[in-house]
Design a protein around this motif. Structure first.
Motif, PDB file in Angstrom:
ATOM      1  N   ILE A  91       0.834  -1.587  -0.429  1.00 42.60           N
ATOM      2  CA  ILE A  91       0.011   0.019   0.121  1.00 42.60           C
ATOM      3  C   ILE A  91       0.871   1.177  -0.657  1.00 42.60           C
ATOM      4  O   ILE A  91       1.836   1.523   0.852  1.00 42.60           O
ATOM      5  CB  ILE A  91      -0.988   0.092   1.295  1.00 42.60           C
ATOM      6  N   VAL A  92       0.566   2.156  -1.004  1.00 39.03           N
ATOM      7  CA  VAL A  92       1.696   3.293  -1.022  1.00 39.03           C
ATOM      8  C   VAL A  92       0.899   4.630  -0.729  1.00 39.03           C
ATOM      9  O   VAL A  92      -0.419   5.007  -0.465  1.00 39.03           O
ATOM     10  CB  VAL A  92       1.723   3.796  -2.759  1.00 39.03           C
ATOM     11  N   GLU A  93       1.244   5.069   0.181  1.00 32.71           N
ATOM     12  CA  GLU A  93       0.919   7.277   0.648  1.00 32.71           C
ATOM     13  C   GLU A  93       0.451   7.939  -0.661  1.00 32.71           C
ATOM     14  O   GLU A  93       0.802   7.753  -1.725  1.00 32.71           O
ATOM     15  CB  GLU A  93       2.486   7.665   0.907  1.00 32.71           C
ATOM     16  N   PRO A  94      -0.682   8.132  -0.650  1.00 33.09           N
ATOM     17  CA  PRO A  94      -0.949   9.167  -1.774  1.00 33.09           C
ATOM     18  C   PRO A  94      -0.005   9.991  -2.068  1.00 33.09           C
ATOM     19  O   PRO A  94      -0.817  10.117  -3.111  1.00 33.09           O
ATOM     20  CB  PRO A  94      -2.771   9.187  -0.830  1.00 33.09           C
ATOM     21  N   LYS A  95      -0.102  10.937  -1.326  1.00 38.18           N
ATOM     22  CA  LYS A  95       0.968  12.398  -2.115  1.00 38.18           C
ATOM     23  C   LYS A  95       1.768  11.657  -2.321  1.00 38.18           C
ATOM     24  O   LYS A  95       2.780  12.009  -3.831  1.00 38.18           O
ATOM     25  CB  LYS A  95       0.787  12.738  -0.175  1.00 38.18           C
ATOM     26  N   SER A  96       2.942  10.952  -1.559  1.00 38.58           N
ATOM     27  CA  SER A  96       4.154  10.557  -2.086  1.00 38.58           C
ATOM     28  C   SER A  96       4.128   9.229  -2.918  1.00 38.58           C
ATOM     29  O   SER A  96       5.503   9.209  -3.772  1.00 38.58           O
ATOM     30  CB  SER A  96       4.982  10.371  -0.784  1.00 38.58           C
ATOM     31  N   GLN A  97       3.439   8.684  -3.266  1.00 41.43           N
ATOM     32  CA  GLN A  97       3.699   7.351  -3.854  1.00 41.43           C
ATOM     33  C   GLN A  97       4.296   6.260  -2.961  1.00 41.43           C
ATOM     34  O   GLN A  97       5.416   5.432  -3.750  1.00 41.43           O
ATOM     35  CB  GLN A  97       3.542   7.578  -5.406  1.00 41.43           C
ATOM     36  N   GLU A  98       5.227   6.647  -1.978  1.00 42.85           N
ATOM     37  CA  GLU A  98       6.259   5.308  -1.251  1.00 42.85           C
ATOM     38  C   GLU A  98       5.311   4.839  -0.798  1.00 42.85           C
ATOM     39  O   GLU A  98       4.029   4.819  -0.149  1.00 42.85           O
ATOM     40  CB  GLU A  98       7.082   6.499   0.128  1.00 42.85           C
ATOM     41  N   ILE A  99       5.944   3.411  -0.555  1.00 40.16           N
ATOM     42  CA  ILE A  99       5.450   2.458   1.160  1.00 40.16           C
ATOM     43  C   ILE A  99       4.578   2.884   1.794  1.00 40.16           C
ATOM     44  O   ILE A  99       6.028   3.088   2.566  1.00 40.16           O
ATOM     45  CB  ILE A  99       6.280   0.840  -0.022  1.00 40.16           C
ATOM     46  N   ARG A 100       3.887   2.538   2.284  1.00 40.94           N
ATOM     47  CA  ARG A 100       3.416   2.791   3.265  1.00 40.94           C
ATOM     48  C   ARG A 100       2.846   1.548   4.070  1.00 40.94           C
ATOM     49  O   ARG A 100       3.476   1.736   5.265  1.00 40.94           O
ATOM     50  CB  ARG A 100       1.587   3.858   3.044  1.00 40.94           C
ATOM     51  N   SER A 101       2.602   0.183   3.394  1.00 40.34           N
ATOM     52  CA  SER A 101       2.717  -0.740   4.549  1.00 40.34           C
ATOM     53  C   SER A 101       2.916  -2.077   3.147  1.00 40.34           C
ATOM     54  O   SER A 101       2.438  -2.073   1.787  1.00 40.34           O
ATOM     55  CB  SER A 101       1.534  -1.089   4.995  1.00 40.34           C
ATOM     56  N   VAL A 102       3.441  -2.836   3.671  1.00 39.83           N
ATOM     57  CA  VAL A 102       3.630  -4.280   3.335  1.00 39.83           C
ATOM     58  C   VAL A 102       2.212  -5.293   4.117  1.00 39.83           C
ATOM     59  O   VAL A 102       3.328  -5.827   4.683  1.00 39.83           O
ATOM     60  CB  VAL A 102       5.129  -4.642   2.438  1.00 39.83           C
ATOM     61  N   PHE A 103       1.604  -5.893   3.492  1.00 43.94           N
ATOM     62  CA  PHE A 103       0.529  -6.778   4.042  1.00 43.94           C
ATOM     63  C   PHE A 103       1.446  -8.689   4.052  1.00 43.94           C
ATOM     64  O   PHE A 103       1.975  -8.728   3.141  1.00 43.94           O
ATOM     65  CB  PHE A 103      -0.938  -6.595   3.646  1.00 43.94           C
ATOM     66  N   GLU A 104       0.798  -9.700   4.568  1.00 49.62           N
ATOM     67  CA  GLU A 104       1.130 -10.563   5.054  1.00 49.62           C
ATOM     68  C   GLU A 104       3.077 -10.632   5.145  1.00 49.62           C
ATOM     69  O   GLU A 104       3.034 -11.824   3.621  1.00 49.62           O
ATOM     70  CB  GLU A 104       0.114 -11.716   3.305  1.00 49.62           C
ATOM     71  N   VAL A 105       3.424 -10.110   5.319  1.00 46.41           N
ATOM     72  CA  VAL A 105       4.597 -10.233   5.751  1.00 46.41           C
ATOM     73  C   VAL A 105       5.300 -11.413   6.288  1.00 46.41           C
ATOM     74  O   VAL A 105       6.824 -12.248   5.920  1.00 46.41           O
ATOM     75  CB  VAL A 105       5.775  -9.352   6.581  1.00 46.41           C
ATOM     76  N   HIS A 106       4.504 -12.581   6.922  1.00 44.84           N
ATOM     77  CA  HIS A 106       4.884 -13.852   7.483  1.00 44.84           C
ATOM     78  C   HIS A 106       4.906 -14.930   6.246  1.00 44.84           C
ATOM     79  O   HIS A 106       5.399 -15.806   6.487  1.00 44.84           O
ATOM     80  CB  HIS A 106       3.467 -13.659   8.721  1.00 44.84           C
ATOM     81  N   LYS A 107       4.541 -14.915   5.099  1.00 44.52           N
ATOM     82  CA  LYS A 107       4.382 -15.123   4.082  1.00 44.52           C
ATOM     83  C   LYS A 107       5.101 -14.853   2.939  1.00 44.52           C
ATOM     84  O   LYS A 107       5.982 -15.631   2.410  1.00 44.52           O
ATOM     85  CB  LYS A 107       2.740 -15.619   3.214  1.00 44.52           C
ATOM     86  N   ILE A 108       5.560 -13.289   3.052  1.00 42.90           N
ATOM     87  CA  ILE A 108       6.209 -13.038   2.395  1.00 42.90           C
ATOM     88  C   ILE A 108       7.811 -13.528   2.638  1.00 42.90           C
ATOM     89  O   ILE A 108       8.680 -13.638   1.749  1.00 42.90           O
ATOM     90  CB  ILE A 108       5.994 -11.657   1.875  1.00 42.90           C
ATOM     91  N   SER A 109       8.358 -13.145   3.882  1.00 40.63           N
ATOM     92  CA  SER A 109       9.329 -13.439   4.454  1.00 40.63           C
ATOM     93  C   SER A 109       9.103 -13.970   5.518  1.00 40.63           C
ATOM     94  O   SER A 109       8.845 -14.021   6.582  1.00 40.63           O
ATOM     95  CB  SER A 109       9.886 -11.367   5.270  1.00 40.63           C
ATOM     96  N   GLU A 110      10.432 -14.792   5.367  1.00 40.46           N
ATOM     97  CA  GLU A 110      10.925 -15.811   6.414  1.00 40.46           C
ATOM     98  C   GLU A 110      11.721 -15.525   7.704  1.00 40.46           C
ATOM     99  O   GLU A 110      11.577 -15.638   8.925  1.00 40.46           O
ATOM    100  CB  GLU A 110      12.066 -17.072   5.739  1.00 40.46           C
TER     101      GLU A 110
END
Length: 303
Positions: A91-110
């Motif tokens: 999910i990105v910030e509406p203004k800056s377009q930088e990443i705000r959150s990354v979900f399901e990190v326990h499945k993306i990252s060991e």
């Protein structure tokens, strides 16, 4: 007590009506601490009583400095990975377009999966909820300096009940700081004791509401009058602490955070544990479920 109504989508009594024509205050009808006071685990009995009373438990050092470095490096790797940025779980910030959150990190990252399985983490969840638990949601939150937006006041359970279908208040969250939380860089705020009252918000849930609400809350937002009442009754606690500190809080706490206009970033990993005896059904007040990376449908216990 507020009357209990049956839902047409679940067939399960709806103890916590929300998203109707008017805002409704309902006394909590579930325990806060589901486990026995003397159940074995990392939480001391006095701290369980404090959690029952206030709805939260702050820990000065849940993980050490060496571990913080590992998790912060992994956070930086994820938010700078073009494939992760392109993934719908980011999910990105509406203004800056930088990443705000990354979900399901326990499945993306060991790396973060190991944190979820760490007994210092999952053991506290089992102790509070009195059962085995699964991960309802996990994410990393990135709040860089110079204008990263906050999260408006809300109860997580209101959304998880209305849009994900969690029937009861048997869910607990932990926010683990990966950078220092000052009193100025958009830290977590909770109204102590607000978890004892459910605030059912007014207004229907739009389809695919999550696409907007993860950037800026709209549906499920309390009124100014309701927030003024709760804040007058309970006050507001701001959480500060060094990297490695953690805040455990009940699913129904009224909480939020402000913008970060300082030069000092604020990042954390956020894990939501739900009881395996409280698995999600169909949403209580939404036309469709949210995606599984936001509200899990895999109820496998954490081992």
């Amino acid at each position: 007590m507020t009357a209990i109504t049956d839902t047409t989508t679940t067939g399960i009594p709806d103890l916590y009506p929300s998203r109707g024509a008017t805002e409704v205050l309902t006394p909590r009808q579930d325990p806060v601490v589901w486990g026995a006071p003397d159940a074995p685990g990392p939480v001391e009995p006095a701290d369980l009583l404090s959690f029952e009373r206030d709805g939260f438990l702050a820990i000065d050092e849940l993980i050490g400095d060496d571990e913080v470095a590992v998790y912060r490096n992994e956070l930086n790797r994820l938010v700078n990975d073009p494939d992760i940025r392109a993934d719908e779980r980011s999910i990105v910030e509406p203004k800056s377009q930088e990443i705000r959150s990354v979900f399901e990190v326990h499945k993306i990252s060991e790396v973060f999966a190991r944190l979820v399985r760490d007994e210092r983490v999952v053991g506290r969840a089992r102790q509070i909820l009195g059962s085995d638990v699964y991960v309802h949601q996990s994410r990393i939150n990135v709040k860089p300096g110079f204008g990263a937006s906050g999260f408006y006041w809300h109860s997580d359970f209101e959304t998880w009940h209305a849009e994900d279908g969690l029937p009861r208040m048997r869910t607990v969250s932990v926010s683990i700081a990966l950078t220092e939380n000052y009193d100025t860089n958009g830290g977590l705020m909770i109204m102590p004791g607000s978890h004892k009252t459910f605030l059912g918000c007014a207004g229907a849930t739009p389809k695919d509401n999550y696409k907007k609400s993860l950037q800026m809350q709209d549906a499920g937002t309390p009124s100014d009058d309701a927030l003024t009442l709760l804040a007058s009754q309970h006050g507001i606690k701001l959480f500060t602490g060094k990297a490695g500190s953690a805040t455990w809080f009940d699913c129904n706490c009224m909480h939020g955070s402000g913008d970060n206009i300082t030069p000092f970033p604020r990042s954390n990993v956020f894990i939501v544990f739900n009881s395996v005896e409280n698995t999600a059904v169909e949403p209580f007040a939404a036309p469709v479920r949210r995606p599984e990376f936001i509200g899990a449908r895999d109820f496998t216990p954490v081992r």
